[in-house]
Design an enzyme around this catalytic site. Structure first.
Site, short mmCIF file in Angstrom:
data_model
loop_
_atom_site.label_atom_id
_atom_site.label_comp_id
_atom_site.label_asym_id
_atom_site.label_seq_id
_atom_site.Cartn_x
_atom_site.Cartn_y
_atom_site.Cartn_z
N ARG A 49 0.76 -1.30 -0.07
CA ARG A 49 0.06 -0.19 -0.17
C ARG A 49 0.77 1.02 0.05
O ARG A 49 0.63 2.14 -0.82
CB ARG A 49 -0.82 -0.06 1.22
N THR A 94 -12.34 -2.46 10.39
CA THR A 94 -13.27 -3.17 11.73
C THR A 94 -14.00 -4.30 11.07
O THR A 94 -15.22 -3.96 11.17
CB THR A 94 -13.92 -2.38 12.64
N ARG A 161 -18.37 9.45 6.96
CA ARG A 161 -19.66 9.13 6.30
C ARG A 161 -19.65 9.01 4.78
O ARG A 161 -20.53 9.38 4.06
CB ARG A 161 -20.85 9.97 6.79
N LYS A 213 -23.58 6.21 14.59
CA LYS A 213 -22.94 5.87 13.50
C LYS A 213 -23.60 4.45 12.97
O LYS A 213 -23.76 4.22 11.89
CB LYS A 213 -21.47 5.91 13.69
N ASN A 217 -25.97 3.39 9.57
CA ASN A 217 -25.77 2.33 8.47
C ASN A 217 -26.92 1.21 8.71
O ASN A 217 -27.21 0.43 7.82
CB ASN A 217 -24.60 1.72 8.54
N ARG A 253 -43.03 12.20 2.80
CA ARG A 253 -42.43 11.70 4.09
C ARG A 253 -42.21 10.23 3.71
O ARG A 253 -42.02 9.31 4.77
CB ARG A 253 -42.92 11.87 5.31
N CYS A 267 -19.27 -1.79 4.97
CA CYS A 267 -19.94 -1.13 6.14
C CYS A 267 -21.46 -1.89 6.52
O CYS A 267 -21.53 -2.43 7.42
CB CYS A 267 -19.82 0.11 5.91
N TYR A 322 -19.70 -4.47 -5.71
CA TYR A 322 -20.79 -4.48 -4.68
C TYR A 322 -21.88 -3.41 -4.99
O TYR A 322 -22.93 -3.57 -4.39
CB TYR A 322 -20.24 -4.42 -3.25
N1 SAJ Z 1 -28.06 -0.79 -1.98
C1 SAJ Z 1 -29.46 -1.32 -2.29
N2 SAJ Z 1 -30.25 -0.56 -2.51
C2 SAJ Z 1 -30.25 0.89 -2.06
C3 SAJ Z 1 -28.96 1.23 -1.60
C4 SAJ Z 1 -27.84 0.62 -1.69
O1 SAJ Z 1 -29.38 -2.48 -2.70
O2 SAJ Z 1 -31.11 1.49 -1.93
C5 SAJ Z 1 -27.02 -1.62 -1.89
C6 SAJ Z 1 -25.57 -1.26 -2.67
O3 SAJ Z 1 -25.88 -1.96 -4.02
C7 SAJ Z 1 -24.68 -2.02 -1.95
C8 SAJ Z 1 -25.00 -1.62 -0.51
O4 SAJ Z 1 -26.46 -1.62 -0.62
O5 SAJ Z 1 -24.39 -3.18 -2.33
C9 SAJ Z 1 -24.23 -0.67 0.12
O6 SAJ Z 1 -24.34 0.58 -0.64
P1 SAJ Z 1 -24.21 1.91 -0.01
O7 SAJ Z 1 -24.22 3.11 -0.98
O8 SAJ Z 1 -25.44 2.14 0.77
O9 SAJ Z 1 -23.11 1.68 1.02
P2 SAJ Z 1 -21.59 2.38 1.04
O10 SAJ Z 1 -21.00 1.14 2.18
O11 SAJ Z 1 -20.94 2.52 -0.23
O12 SAJ Z 1 -21.43 3.59 1.87
C10 SAJ Z 1 -22.41 3.76 3.23
C11 SAJ Z 1 -22.82 4.96 3.48
N3 SAJ Z 1 -23.75 4.84 4.26
C12 SAJ Z 1 -25.27 5.48 4.14
O13 SAJ Z 1 -25.41 5.85 3.23
C13 SAJ Z 1 -25.84 5.76 5.73
C14 SAJ Z 1 -21.65 5.90 3.27
O14 SAJ Z 1 -22.36 7.29 3.80
C15 SAJ Z 1 -20.87 5.56 4.67
O15 SAJ Z 1 -19.91 6.36 4.83
C16 SAJ Z 1 -20.34 4.00 4.53
O16 SAJ Z 1 -21.52 3.23 4.35
C17 SAJ Z 1 -19.57 3.75 5.62
O17 SAJ Z 1 -18.27 3.60 5.35
O18 SAJ Z 1 -19.99 3.83 6.70
#
Ligand code: SAJ
Length: 431
Positions: A49, A94, A161, A213, A217, A253, A267, A322
């Site tokens: 890295r 983690t 986030r 946090k 998620n 809403r 995450c 993913y």
């Molecule tokens: N996904 C769905 N349907 C949706 C949204 C996402 O099937 O409506 C799927 C995606 O395809 C993916 C998974 O869920 O496989 C996660 O996608 P994501 O965009 O929700 O997740 P991350 O891991 O890229 O980012 C999330 C974000 N958290 C939230 O939106 C609450 C990001 O803000 C965080 O910083 C990140 O997790 C983290 O590191 O915690």
């Protein structure tokens, strides 16, 4: 090119402004952003890295991050060993253990490294997602290992986030949670983050911030599970769930998420378990996790019905990552779907323009190779490349014209017009 420990102009006796431990999806961008103001040492135990960063070859950098990186070359040193600093930021992963508990080994290792250099008045920032109570335990561990009294250590929990496809904008623009052990820690953290964060800082205690946090998620995972539940029900009722969700979301809403083949990334599928570590009974949260993981089997069943001969088949998968726009395959739903197909004995070929050949098995190939002679195309990732596929061009490569779309990217009528049998996850008019 950033300085390495041998090239650093800092004398050994000098102390860096900031030392960031863990140079992954969070730590590296954070080190770059902090280097616009501070003299930063980035530390990662993975020598490859460090070599990748030194060479400027970090493949996942967005243009904004690369631009910032180019601007801070003289303020950023990267190395594999700890450096004395006034501020230490822990950004180590983690992951989850086999029994669904948080694996804090990398955070604890970072703590031990910091304890060898920690001096009174230093600030320690924990950004890694952790179970509630971890930061408090970290304080006592750091004090014990360093000999610095706990009331002379400034300590905050400040989770990230950032969406992995827009890191700089999100890390600078989003509001932040700051879980501070005391007022001085809050002040020190505010001074540090205000050097590159435009968003507001919301201060609370560490345990509340850790919990909040995980709420963020978990909220997302449970709402994705609800969308997936609606998709299964829509198939039963002969309704297109995507049209129904769009109409429902017109309500001021209502915010129903998008159905899909499951939930991946480092995450969302992991963090909910951190909330449940002290809980033994079945919960809405654990049921939502199960619902999301079961979507892979549901997609597999659609493929089974789409194939002309399920006893012997070649299947093309578009999408190993993913989610759309990333090359990250960690906990990708594609892994679960491909494993089910390979266990059945089918030949599976994968195409993903964002994923490196060594990042998935089978190794992604070019689109034409993946399609040639195939009995069914399965779309698992919502990459932009897959939003305007031409069914005629795709079909001309295949032995059988069938498509299973887990991301609702295709136009069913156009693909049926081109001779395809079409199944769209959640669209009861096609399944
Ligand atoms: N996904 C769905 N349907 C949706 C949204 C996402 O099937 O409506 C799927 C995606 O395809 C993916 C998974 O869920 O496989 C996660 O996608 P994501 O965009 O929700 O997740 P991350 O891991 O890229 O980012 C999330 C974000 N958290 C939230 O939106 C609450 C990001 O803000 C965080 O910083 C990140 O997790 C983290 O590191 O915690």
């Amino acid at each position: 090119m950033p300085r390495t420990s041998t090239e650093s102009t800092r004398r050994d006796s000098q102390v860096a402004d900031v030392c960031v431990l863990g140079l992954g999806h969070v730590g590296f961008p954070l080190a770059v952003l902090a280097a616009s103001t501070y003299d930063v040492v980035g530390v990662d135990v993975d020598e490859s890295r460090i070599a990748t960063i030194e060479a400027g070859a970090f493949e996942d950098a967005e243009p904004a991050l690369r631009e910032r990186f180019d601007d801070v070359q003289d303020a950023l040193t990267v190395q594999t060993t700890i450096a004395p600093a006034d501020r230490y930021v822990i950004a180590t992963p983690t992951p989850i253990t086999d029994d669904d508990t948080a694996d804090l080994a990398a955070v604890e290792a970072a703590c031990e490294m910091i304890a060898t250099e920690l001096t009174p008045g230093d600030l320690v920032v924990l950004t890694s997602t952790v179970p509630p109570g971890t930061t408090e335990r970290l304080l006592h561990r750091s004090s014990r290992d360093s000999g610095v009294p706990p009331d002379e250590i400034a300590l905050v929990y400040c989770p990230e986030r950032a969406l992995p496809t827009d890191t700089v904008a999100e890390m600078t623009g989003n509001d932040r949670l700051v879980g501070a052990i005391d007022d001085r820690s809050a002040t020190e953290a505010r001074r540090f983050y205000e050097s590159f964060v435009d968003g507001s800082l919301h201060v609370t205690d560490p345990r509340t911030a850790e919990f909040a946090k995980l709420v963020e998620n978990t909220y997302r995972d449970v709402n994705i599970a609800l969308a997936n539940e609606f998709a299964l029900l829509a198939e039963t009722h002969g309704v297109d769930v995507h049209e129904a969700i769009a109409l429902a979301n017109d309500h001021p809403r209502v915010d129903v998420h998008r159905p899909g083949p499951g939930v991946g990334g480092h995450c969302i599928p992991i963090d909910p378990w951190f909330l449940l570590e002290e809980t033994t009974q079945d919960t809405l949260i654990s049921q939502a996790r199960a619902r999301n993981d079961e979507m892979a089997t549901h997609v597999y069943r659609h493929i089974q019905t789409a194939l002309p001969d399920p006893t012997s088949a070649t299947v093309t998968v578009f999408g190993a990552a993913y989610k759309g726009g990333v090359g990250d395959t960690r906990m990708s739903p594609a892994r679960l779907v491909v494993d089910r197909m390979q266990d059945t004995g089918w030949t599976v070929r994968v195409h993903d323009p964002c994923v490196e050949p060594d990042a998935f098995d089978p190794a992604p190939v070019d689109r034409e190779t993946a399609l040639t002679g195939s009995d069914c195309l399965v779309i698992l990732t919502d990459h932009d490349d897959f939003t305007d596929l031409d069914p005629t061009t795709v079909g001309d490569r295949m032995a059988n014209r069938a498509v299973v779309d887990a991301r609702a990217l295709v136009d069913p009528a156009a693909w049926q017009e081109a001779g395809f049998s079409v199944r769209v996850l959640g669209d009861g008019t096609t399944t």
